[in-house]
Design a protein around this motif. Structure first.
Motif, short mmCIF file in Angstrom:
data_model
loop_
_atom_site.label_atom_id
_atom_site.label_comp_id
_atom_site.label_asym_id
_atom_site.label_seq_id
_atom_site.Cartn_x
_atom_site.Cartn_y
_atom_site.Cartn_z
N ARG A 100 0.81 -1.22 0.00
CA ARG A 100 0.00 0.00 0.00
C ARG A 100 0.85 1.28 0.00
N CYS A 101 2.03 1.21 0.57
CA CYS A 101 2.87 2.41 0.74
C CYS A 101 3.33 2.94 -0.62
N THR A 102 3.12 4.23 -0.83
CA THR A 102 3.52 4.85 -2.10
C THR A 102 4.82 5.65 -1.96
N ASN A 103 5.46 5.55 -0.81
CA ASN A 103 6.73 6.24 -0.57
C ASN A 103 6.57 7.76 -0.60
N CYS A 104 5.42 8.24 -0.14
CA CYS A 104 5.19 9.69 -0.14
C CYS A 104 6.03 10.40 0.93
N LEU A 105 6.49 9.66 1.91
CA LEU A 105 7.37 10.15 2.99
C LEU A 105 6.69 11.10 3.98
N GLU A 106 5.39 11.14 3.97
CA GLU A 106 4.70 11.99 4.97
C GLU A 106 4.99 11.52 6.39
N CYS A 107 5.16 10.22 6.56
CA CYS A 107 5.42 9.72 7.91
C CYS A 107 6.79 10.16 8.42
N VAL A 108 7.75 10.28 7.53
CA VAL A 108 9.09 10.76 7.95
C VAL A 108 8.98 12.18 8.44
N VAL B 129 -1.97 9.64 9.88
CA VAL B 129 -1.65 10.62 8.83
C VAL B 129 -1.19 9.96 7.53
N CYS B 130 -0.97 8.65 7.55
CA CYS B 130 -0.57 7.98 6.30
C CYS B 130 -1.75 8.00 5.33
N PRO B 131 -1.54 8.54 4.13
CA PRO B 131 -2.65 8.64 3.18
C PRO B 131 -3.15 7.29 2.68
S1 SF4 Z 1 3.02 8.02 4.94
FE1 SF4 Z 1 4.81 6.67 5.02
S2 SF4 Z 1 3.94 4.60 5.08
FE2 SF4 Z 1 2.30 5.97 4.42
S3 SF4 Z 1 2.37 5.88 2.18
FE3 SF4 Z 1 3.62 7.61 2.81
S4 SF4 Z 1 5.72 6.78 2.97
FE4 SF4 Z 1 4.31 5.05 2.95
#
Ligand code: SF4
Ligand code: SF4
Length: 364
Positions: free
Chosen positions: A227-235, A269-271
């Protein structure tokens, strides 16, 4: 070589008598079954890299069935993070309620995540011990999976033989059963685990006592890379150094034990609902299935407590609470939420969009 399927039972935390009873019934029924190697480990999520149970899992080379008190999605991605990779094994064991869900669900969404890396060519089947109170459904399904796994292995052997007719049998000793004597798959339970070894190394020995050594409870996020799209919002969101980026520029849960016990803030917060806290009480956060309309409706309402905006403010509150507990200052919505707070370039389909889409689809 006789084909064998490894069955690993991951125990419940604590000593709940009914749960222990089910675990013991399943193991007792399978232990003498021909073609199975049955082992018991503590709760999968709690295993550290040094725990014998983890090392044992890492040593398994072929197909595996993992029974645990976790959602299958959570169990699969916990192992993947630890390098215990394989293809997702489809199982026919579904909790009774799923029949209705499937009728309502419509088309499942195709996974759009970045996927795992270095996936081994084997199947990992994860079964949830909370689905049934009786051992029979598990036993029946494991027998079916053993037959399926065997048929697949035989087909592979046939193809290999057909493509390399000149190969000479080297006469290496069989490692399963170790001496060619009739084996009932007691490895792990009789102190010898030879799974996954191909003759290159000496077999490690895992005693049953070592395998089930108590493991202290842990708490950390698990990423579902399907499912993870590597959007990096979690970082951006996590201010405790839990997440990192690997050598391939992919999101990674780098410092698991930096995570704050009991807090699931970043999962809100993960989309993509790709962040799982397997021991959290809310199914949507603990790894319940997502991706179909029926489940989406249930999961999001539980996740957001009925109001999508609450998820974000709840996450901010949870993060601030942990910052203050650490002697730091609360940051509110000022840090780590650029896309969501400014509303700029909201190209990534976030959870609020998902909720709106789900409501549209439901025609409410
Ligand atoms: S918030 Fe983190 S875990 Fe969720 S999709 Fe983005 S990179 Fe992946
Ligand atoms: S729950 Fe909190 S501390 Fe743990 S990874 Fe998420 S944001 Fe970081």
């Amino acid at each position: 070589m006789r084909h064998r399927l490894t069955v690993v039972l991951s125990q419940a935390q604590g000593k709940h008598p009914a749960r222990r009873g089910l675990e013991e019934s399943i193991v007792a029924a399978l232990i003498m079954e021909s073609g199975l190697d049955v082992s018991v480990i503590p709760h999968l999520y709690d295993l550290t890299p040094e725990h014998t149970g983890r090392m044992f899992l890492e040593s398994i080379g072929g197909d595996m069935v993992l029974l645990s008190w976790l959602f299958p999605r959570a169990a699969f991605w916990i192992m993947d993070r630890d390098g215990i990779t394989g293809k997702w094994g489809e199982t026919q064991l579904k909790p009774p309620a799923d029949d209705d869900d499937e009728e309502e669900a419509g088309e499942a969404q195709a996974p759009k995540g970045i996927g795992s890396v270095s996936v081994r060519d084997r199947s990992i089947y994860c079964l949830d011990l909370r689905d049934f109170n009786q051992p029979d459904p598990y036993i029946t399904e494991i027998r079916r999976l053993a037959a399926e796994s065997k048929a697949r292995a035989e087909e592979k052997e046939r193809q290999k033989a057909a493509s390399k007719p000149q190969m000479v049998e080297l006469g290496l000793p069989s490692l399963n059963g170790s001496n060619g004597a009739a084996s009932h798959g007691l490895n792990g339970l009789n102190g010898v685990s030879l799974n996954g070894l191909n003759g290159k190394h000496e077999a490690p020995v895992f005693t049953p006592e070592d395998l089930v050594k108590p493991a202290a409870r842990r708490w950390y996020p698990v990423i579902d890379y399907s499912r993870c799209t590597n959007c990096l919002e979690c970082v951006d969101f996590c201010l405790f150094g839990v997440y990192g980026i690997d050598g391939q520029e992919r999101i990674l849960v780098e410092n698991q034990d930096n995570c704050k016990k009991g807090c699931p803030a970043c999962s809100r917060v993960c989309p993509e609902q790709a962040i799982i806290f397997p021991d959290y009480k809310t199914p949507a956060i603990a790894g319940a299935p997502v991706g179909v309309i029926g489940n989406l409706k249930i999961d999001l309402s539980r996740l957001f407590g009925g109001d999508a905006k609450d998820a974000l403010s709840q996450a901010v509150e949870e993060r601030d609470r942990e910052l203050v507990a650490d002697g730091r200052s609360a940051v509110g919505t000022e840090v780590g939420m650029p896309k969501r707070q400014t509303g700029k370039e909201a190209t990534a389909k976030d959870a609020l969009d998902n909720l709106a889409d789900a409501l549209d689809d439901l025609d409410l």
